[in-house]
Design a protein around this motif. Structure first.
Motif, short mmCIF file in Angstrom:
data_model
loop_
_atom_site.label_atom_id
_atom_site.label_comp_id
_atom_site.label_asym_id
_atom_site.label_seq_id
_atom_site.Cartn_x
_atom_site.Cartn_y
_atom_site.Cartn_z
N LEU A 101 0.82 -1.22 0.00
CA LEU A 101 0.00 0.00 0.00
C LEU A 101 0.85 1.27 0.00
O LEU A 101 0.50 2.26 -0.65
CB LEU A 101 -0.94 -0.01 1.21
N ASP A 102 1.98 1.25 0.72
CA ASP A 102 2.87 2.41 0.73
C ASP A 102 3.46 2.67 -0.66
O ASP A 102 3.59 3.82 -1.08
CB ASP A 102 4.01 2.22 1.73
N ALA A 103 3.83 1.60 -1.38
CA ALA A 103 4.38 1.77 -2.72
C ALA A 103 3.33 2.37 -3.66
O ALA A 103 3.64 3.26 -4.46
CB ALA A 103 4.89 0.44 -3.26
N ARG A 104 2.09 1.91 -3.54
CA ARG A 104 1.02 2.48 -4.36
C ARG A 104 0.81 3.96 -4.04
O ARG A 104 0.63 4.78 -4.94
CB ARG A 104 -0.27 1.70 -4.16
N ALA A 105 0.83 4.30 -2.76
CA ALA A 105 0.65 5.70 -2.35
C ALA A 105 1.80 6.57 -2.86
O ALA A 105 1.58 7.69 -3.33
CB ALA A 105 0.54 5.80 -0.83
N THR A 106 3.02 6.05 -2.79
CA THR A 106 4.18 6.79 -3.30
C THR A 106 4.04 7.03 -4.81
O THR A 106 4.28 8.12 -5.29
CB THR A 106 5.48 6.03 -3.00
N ASN A 107 3.61 6.00 -5.53
CA ASN A 107 3.43 6.14 -6.98
C ASN A 107 2.35 7.16 -7.31
O ASN A 107 2.49 7.92 -8.27
CB ASN A 107 3.11 4.79 -7.62
N ARG A 108 1.28 7.20 -6.52
CA ARG A 108 0.23 8.21 -6.75
C ARG A 108 0.77 9.62 -6.52
O ARG A 108 0.45 10.55 -7.27
CB ARG A 108 -0.97 7.94 -5.86
N ARG A 109 1.61 9.78 -5.50
CA ARG A 109 2.21 11.10 -5.26
C ARG A 109 3.17 11.48 -6.38
O ARG A 109 3.25 12.64 -6.77
CB ARG A 109 2.94 11.10 -3.91
N LEU A 110 3.89 10.49 -6.92
CA LEU A 110 4.85 10.78 -7.99
C LEU A 110 4.17 11.20 -9.29
O LEU A 110 4.78 11.89 -10.12
CB LEU A 110 5.73 9.55 -8.26
N GLU A 111 2.91 10.81 -9.47
CA GLU A 111 2.19 11.19 -10.69
C GLU A 111 2.00 12.70 -10.78
O GLU A 111 1.77 13.23 -11.86
CB GLU A 111 0.83 10.49 -10.74
N ARG A 112 2.11 13.40 -9.67
CA ARG A 112 1.92 14.86 -9.67
C ARG A 112 3.18 15.61 -10.10
O ARG A 112 3.15 16.82 -10.25
CB ARG A 112 1.52 15.33 -8.27
N TYR A 113 4.29 14.91 -10.26
CA TYR A 113 5.56 15.55 -10.61
C TYR A 113 6.00 15.14 -12.00
O TYR A 113 5.72 14.05 -12.46
CB TYR A 113 6.66 15.16 -9.61
N SER A 114 6.73 16.02 -12.64
CA SER A 114 7.36 15.67 -13.90
C SER A 114 8.82 16.11 -13.84
O SER A 114 9.16 17.06 -13.15
CB SER A 114 6.65 16.35 -15.08
N VAL A 115 9.64 15.40 -14.55
CA VAL A 115 11.08 15.68 -14.56
C VAL A 115 11.44 16.17 -15.95
O VAL A 115 11.18 15.50 -16.94
CB VAL A 115 11.90 14.42 -14.20
N VAL A 116 12.02 17.36 -15.99
CA VAL A 116 12.41 17.94 -17.26
C VAL A 116 13.93 18.09 -17.24
O VAL A 116 14.47 18.74 -16.35
CB VAL A 116 11.75 19.32 -17.47
N PRO A 117 14.63 17.51 -18.20
CA PRO A 117 16.08 17.65 -18.21
C PRO A 117 16.48 19.11 -18.48
O PRO A 117 15.78 19.84 -19.19
CB PRO A 117 16.55 16.76 -19.35
N LEU A 118 17.58 19.52 -17.89
CA LEU A 118 18.10 20.86 -18.12
C LEU A 118 18.69 20.94 -19.51
O LEU A 118 19.14 19.95 -20.09
CB LEU A 118 19.16 21.19 -17.07
N PRO A 119 18.72 22.14 -20.10
CA PRO A 119 19.31 22.26 -21.46
C PRO A 119 20.77 21.78 -21.45
O PRO A 119 21.52 22.05 -20.51
CB PRO A 119 19.23 23.77 -21.74
N GLY A 120 21.14 21.08 -22.46
CA GLY A 120 22.50 20.58 -22.59
C GLY A 120 22.69 19.20 -21.98
O GLY A 120 23.73 18.60 -22.10
#
Length: 133
Positions: free
Chosen positions: A112-131
């Motif tokens: 259940l903790d892993a599922r909750a963590t994954n739900r929280r992660l859905e709110r974030y996105s990772v964008v690589p820095l230029p270069g």
């Protein structure tokens, strides 16, 4: 695939459950990202394991001492179990059951903790820095 910083990696609930139920000691919760619960359960499993080992050793010693003093062997059903042996055996069964319940709890709640963590992660996105790629 996509490379993400460790805190933002999606956790497998199945892996968390296997770690919780199989390894114990809070491993599933640490993997799932709930470190506080992982540390608490690590301490609890350590205390339960050490208590179980100590009581089991005391039970074996008591049985051996009684066998030696009476000249009869408990293992061969030559004598009845003493009250001290019965009390220690009850403690062994209780502590062993507590260890099993702890593992079951860790398996379910790590999942259940892993599922909750994954739900929280859905709110974030990772964008690589230029270069960087």
């Amino acid at each position: 695939g996509e490379e993400r910083p460790e805190p933002l990696v999606v956790r497998s609930p199945l892996v968390a459950a296997v770690l919780g139920a199989g390894v114990g000691f809070g491993a599933g919760h640490h993997y799932a990202g709930n470190h506080r619960r992982g540390f608490v359960l690590s301490g609890l499993d350590t205390a339960l394991g050490l208590s179980l080992a100590g009581v089991y050793i005391a039970y074996r010693r008591e049985t051996a001492n009684t066998d030696f003093s009476t000249g009869l062997r408990r293992r061969d059903d030559e004598r009845e179990r003493t009250s001290a042996e019965s009390n220690l055996l009850s403690a062994v069964v209780f502590l062993g059951s507590s260890v099993l319940l702890s593992r079951a709890y860790q398996g379910v709640f790590s999942y259940l903790d892993a599922r909750a963590t994954n739900r929280r992660l859905e709110r974030y996105s990772v964008v690589p820095l230029p270069g960087e790629s």
